[in-house]
Design an enzyme around this catalytic site. Structure first.
Site, PDB file in Angstrom:
ATOM      1  N   LYS A  24       0.812  -1.210   0.000  1.00  0.00           N
ATOM      2  CA  LYS A  24       0.000   0.000   0.000  1.00  0.00           C
ATOM      3  C   LYS A  24       0.851   1.268   0.000  1.00  0.00           C
ATOM      4  O   LYS A  24       0.495   2.255  -0.651  1.00  0.00           O
ATOM      5  CB  LYS A  24      -0.937   0.009   1.208  1.00  0.00           C
ATOM      6  CG  LYS A  24      -1.753  -1.258   1.396  1.00  0.00           C
ATOM      7  CD  LYS A  24      -2.541  -1.652   0.159  1.00  0.00           C
ATOM      8  CE  LYS A  24      -3.350  -2.898   0.402  1.00  0.00           C
ATOM      9  NZ  LYS A  24      -4.017  -3.405  -0.804  1.00  0.00           N
ATOM     10  N   GLY A  28      -9.743  -4.551   4.362  1.00  0.00           N
ATOM     11  CA  GLY A  28     -10.191  -3.771   5.502  1.00  0.00           C
ATOM     12  C   GLY A  28      -9.569  -4.165   6.826  1.00  0.00           C
ATOM     13  O   GLY A  28      -9.934  -3.631   7.878  1.00  0.00           O
ATOM     14  N   HIS A  37     -16.529   6.215   0.923  1.00  0.00           N
ATOM     15  CA  HIS A  37     -15.636   5.239   0.298  1.00  0.00           C
ATOM     16  C   HIS A  37     -16.225   4.932  -1.079  1.00  0.00           C
ATOM     17  O   HIS A  37     -17.243   4.248  -1.194  1.00  0.00           O
ATOM     18  CB  HIS A  37     -15.581   3.992   1.170  1.00  0.00           C
ATOM     19  CG  HIS A  37     -14.635   2.940   0.687  1.00  0.00           C
ATOM     20  ND1 HIS A  37     -14.099   1.982   1.513  1.00  0.00           N
ATOM     21  CD2 HIS A  37     -14.122   2.681  -0.536  1.00  0.00           C
ATOM     22  CE1 HIS A  37     -13.312   1.184   0.820  1.00  0.00           C
ATOM     23  NE2 HIS A  37     -13.319   1.592  -0.439  1.00  0.00           N
ATOM     24  N   LYS A  92     -17.225  -4.129   4.390  1.00  0.00           N
ATOM     25  CA  LYS A  92     -18.403  -3.572   3.720  1.00  0.00           C
ATOM     26  C   LYS A  92     -19.643  -4.417   3.987  1.00  0.00           C
ATOM     27  O   LYS A  92     -19.584  -5.636   4.062  1.00  0.00           O
ATOM     28  CB  LYS A  92     -18.136  -3.482   2.218  1.00  0.00           C
ATOM     29  CG  LYS A  92     -16.927  -2.627   1.869  1.00  0.00           C
ATOM     30  CD  LYS A  92     -16.448  -2.874   0.456  1.00  0.00           C
ATOM     31  CE  LYS A  92     -15.135  -2.161   0.184  1.00  0.00           C
ATOM     32  NZ  LYS A  92     -14.548  -2.527  -1.130  1.00  0.00           N
ATOM     33  N   GLU A 111      -9.732   2.359  -5.138  1.00  0.00           N
ATOM     34  CA  GLU A 111     -10.566   2.865  -4.055  1.00  0.00           C
ATOM     35  C   GLU A 111     -10.136   4.275  -3.666  1.00  0.00           C
ATOM     36  O   GLU A 111      -8.946   4.578  -3.588  1.00  0.00           O
ATOM     37  CB  GLU A 111     -10.484   1.921  -2.857  1.00  0.00           C
ATOM     38  CG  GLU A 111     -10.873   0.491  -3.223  1.00  0.00           C
ATOM     39  CD  GLU A 111     -11.231  -0.358  -2.026  1.00  0.00           C
ATOM     40  OE1 GLU A 111     -11.071   0.119  -0.885  1.00  0.00           O
ATOM     41  OE2 GLU A 111     -11.670  -1.500  -2.232  1.00  0.00           O
ATOM     42  N   GLU A 148      -6.318   2.880  -2.231  1.00  0.00           N
ATOM     43  CA  GLU A 148      -5.602   1.641  -2.511  1.00  0.00           C
ATOM     44  C   GLU A 148      -6.149   0.993  -3.772  1.00  0.00           C
ATOM     45  O   GLU A 148      -7.188   1.411  -4.310  1.00  0.00           O
ATOM     46  CB  GLU A 148      -5.696   0.660  -1.342  1.00  0.00           C
ATOM     47  CG  GLU A 148      -7.097   0.162  -1.050  1.00  0.00           C
ATOM     48  CD  GLU A 148      -7.130  -0.790   0.138  1.00  0.00           C
ATOM     49  OE1 GLU A 148      -6.214  -0.729   0.978  1.00  0.00           O
ATOM     50  OE2 GLU A 148      -8.068  -1.600   0.204  1.00  0.00           O
ATOM     51  N   ARG A 190      -7.837  -7.817  -7.829  1.00  0.00           N
ATOM     52  CA  ARG A 190      -8.633  -9.048  -7.904  1.00  0.00           C
ATOM     53  C   ARG A 190     -10.075  -8.675  -8.198  1.00  0.00           C
ATOM     54  O   ARG A 190     -10.436  -7.504  -8.246  1.00  0.00           O
ATOM     55  CB  ARG A 190      -8.585  -9.785  -6.562  1.00  0.00           C
ATOM     56  CG  ARG A 190      -8.958  -8.864  -5.403  1.00  0.00           C
ATOM     57  CD  ARG A 190      -9.083  -9.589  -4.088  1.00  0.00           C
ATOM     58  NE  ARG A 190      -9.153  -8.702  -2.947  1.00  0.00           N
ATOM     59  CZ  ARG A 190     -10.225  -8.038  -2.550  1.00  0.00           C
ATOM     60  NH1 ARG A 190     -11.357  -8.129  -3.230  1.00  0.00           N
ATOM     61  NH2 ARG A 190     -10.199  -7.260  -1.482  1.00  0.00           N
ATOM     62  N   VAL A 215     -15.797  -8.588  -4.018  1.00  0.00           N
ATOM     63  CA  VAL A 215     -17.039  -9.183  -3.532  1.00  0.00           C
ATOM     64  C   VAL A 215     -18.231  -8.513  -4.203  1.00  0.00           C
ATOM     65  O   VAL A 215     -19.192  -9.163  -4.613  1.00  0.00           O
ATOM     66  CB  VAL A 215     -17.143  -9.044  -1.999  1.00  0.00           C
ATOM     67  CG1 VAL A 215     -18.467  -9.611  -1.499  1.00  0.00           C
ATOM     68  CG2 VAL A 215     -15.974  -9.730  -1.306  1.00  0.00           C
ATOM     69  N   ARG A 229     -24.784  -7.594   1.801  1.00  0.00           N
ATOM     70  CA  ARG A 229     -24.086  -8.814   2.195  1.00  0.00           C
ATOM     71  C   ARG A 229     -24.788  -9.432   3.406  1.00  0.00           C
ATOM     72  O   ARG A 229     -24.874  -8.809   4.469  1.00  0.00           O
ATOM     73  CB  ARG A 229     -22.634  -8.521   2.559  1.00  0.00           C
ATOM     74  CG  ARG A 229     -21.830  -7.891   1.442  1.00  0.00           C
ATOM     75  CD  ARG A 229     -20.359  -7.854   1.803  1.00  0.00           C
ATOM     76  NE  ARG A 229     -19.583  -7.056   0.868  1.00  0.00           N
ATOM     77  CZ  ARG A 229     -18.260  -6.992   0.873  1.00  0.00           C
ATOM     78  NH1 ARG A 229     -17.561  -7.690   1.770  1.00  0.00           N
ATOM     79  NH2 ARG A 229     -17.614  -6.234   0.006  1.00  0.00           N
TER      80      ARG A 229
END
Length: 487
Positions: free
Chosen positions: A116, A165, A208, A237, A275, A288, A292, A295, A338
């Site tokens: 990071k 996170g 965010h 999240k 992000e 960051e 990949r 989610v 979620r």
């Protein structure tokens, strides 16, 4: 296109990749731990290989076992999903050394962006705005205090090798800094095997917001709009939506273009998420890169019609990007909730157990990505995500109404099992959220406020059967198969 790929993951994301591969005529190999022998992905993949005991370090994080499974089954590529080894540059390199295509960026790019602190320096060179803080990692508590005094409190200490996170500590005063610095370093070493940390100014009322990207190996890239992921507990999240609400078109375009510029500058290939933090004046700063699939990728799929996993596979197979920016159209609004097996009344503590009932919602423009089923045992070993409920509508008000309906229909129960559904409904009821005016502090605010009790009508006993019902040939209708509210 590949003939066979191995999926180095579990749960709903492994099932998502299996389905995408079947649509493209690609055979799949699932790997599983002993705890997941009865999982849905094991049943639906073309082949399945047990790679170890339940502990993830001996199974889903065991690079040697995964590569051996790929070689033994003749897989040509490895899809890492998210979590576990998905952002491990060493794993990507091991795959390459063994003749396997890693479906993601090159090990060199992943190593650069996965660090990071190093990613901040790269994005600064690409012209992206950064929050005030350290450009390099901070080696001592004394140096951390100097930086914090310079940029002002509150600050947030982050792990340089962090992700998902985890490993973040908010510090609100100089007295807290020393212990927080040491605690974060210990966490970083324990979780990521790397104790390096860095500091940023912490924005209390920030949002965010992230940008989804696709880049190929030929210097082409597109952005696919924004998602707002501000509804979080402990930086994890809970609710995502796209496009990010209540931001001007100019800000949305600037975010997307900045992210694409940074990805192309880094030489990225595959699916990536950049992000950002956005303040009340719509000033944004880079946070960051997630190297990949996310989610929350279904949100982008619902508003663009682009299958991100299909595109990942094509890019990894060497196919030039099949989209141009002019081809990307953002239509309507999508929201994802979620559903975790957690108890929000006990600090979102996991509540593993066997599902005696599991009936996800349906209906128009409603998608549920899940690996759950009646009788499924939610174990204590892995992430508590059970399902993702995603809805689409032409506008945000209708999308939120559709999500409320879907969550009301979701029937989940089992001994000791609790889910986040009641808390998600509180989020949807919040006035600030309904207006699209909320920040990363929303969940903490809701947790401090007393929950509104259910409406009396929701608790009313069912009416007695009528005479006509009782006299029907089959007897009175049974309620056994009707939806019940989740516990």
């Amino acid at each position: 296109m590949f003939e066979k790929i191995l999926i180095a993951n579990r749960g709903e994301i492994a099932l998502r990749v299996v389905r995408a591969c079947r649509e493209l005529g690609v055979r799949t190999v699932a790997v599983y731990s002993v705890a997941d022998r009865d999982s849905a992905v094991v049943r639906l993949a073309d082949e399945a290989v047990c790679i170890g005991p339940p502990e993830s370090r001996q199974s889903y994080r065991n690079a040697a076992a995964i590569v051996e499974a790929a070689r033994r089954t003749g897989a040509q590529a490895v899809h890492p999903g998210y979590g576990f080894l998905a952002e491990d540059a060493d794993f990507a390199e091991i795959c390459a050394d063994n003749g396997l295509v890693f479906i993601g960026p090159s090990p060199e790019v992943m190593a650069a962006l996965g660090d990071k602190a190093r990613a901040r320096s790269l994005m600064r060179e690409a012209g992206l705005p950064l929050p005030a803080g350290s450009l390099a990692t901070v080696g001592t508590a004394a140096r951390a205090r100097e930086i914090a005094d310079e940029i002002g409190y509150p600050v947030i200490i982050k792990c340089a090798a962090g992700g998902g996170g985890r490993g973040m500590t908010v510090v609100r005063s100089a007295d807290e800094l020393g212990p927080a610095y040491e605690r974060t370093r210990i966490t970083a070493q324990a979780v990521f095997g790397d104790d390096r940390v860095y500091l940023e100014r912490y924005l209390v009322q920030a949002r965010h917001v992230e940008v989804q990207l696709l880049c190929d190996g030929y210097g082409n890239g597109v952005h696919l709009g924004t998602r707002d992921c501000s509804v979080q507990r402990r930086h994890q999240k809970l609710v995502e939506e796209g496009p990010a609400p209540a931001l001007s078109v100019g800000t949305l375009d600037a975010l997307a273009n900045s992210a694409l510029r940074g990805a192309l500058r880094a030489g990225y290939t595959g699916a990536a998420t950049f992000e950002f933090l956005v303040d009340e004046a719509e000033r944004f700063s880079f946070m960051e890169v997630n190297c990949r699939i996310q989610v929350e990728h279904p949100v982008t799929e619902m508003i663009t019609g682009v299958d991100l996993v299909h595109e990942q596979l094509h890019i990894a197979a060497g196919v030039p990007l099949r989209l141009r920016q002019a081809d990307v159209r953002i239509a309507g609004v999508a929201v994802e909730c979620r559903v975790n097996v957690e108890d929000s009344d006990r600090g979102f503590a996991p509540t593993p157990g066997r599902l005696s009932r599991f009936s996800p919602p349906g209906g128009p423009f409603t998608r549920v990505d899940t690996h759950g089923y009646p009788g499924y045992l939610v174990g204590p070993y892995y992430d508590s995500l059970l399902a993702k409920v995603v809805v689409w509508a032409p506008d945000r008000d209708l999308a939120l109404g559709r999500m409320e309906r879907a969550l009301h229909e979701f029937d989940v129960d089992g001994p000791g099992v609790r889910t986040t559904i009641p808390f998600l409904r509180r989020v949807l009821d919040d006035a600030g959220f309904r207006k699209g005016r909320y920040s990363t502090g929303l969940v903490d605010r809701l947790l401090r406020a007393p929950a509104t009790p259910p409406a009396p009508a929701a608790l009313a006993a069912p009416a007695a059967p009528t005479a006509a019902m009782a006299a029907s040939p089959g007897g009175p209708p049974t309620t056994a198969n009707l939806p019940r509210r989740t516990r």
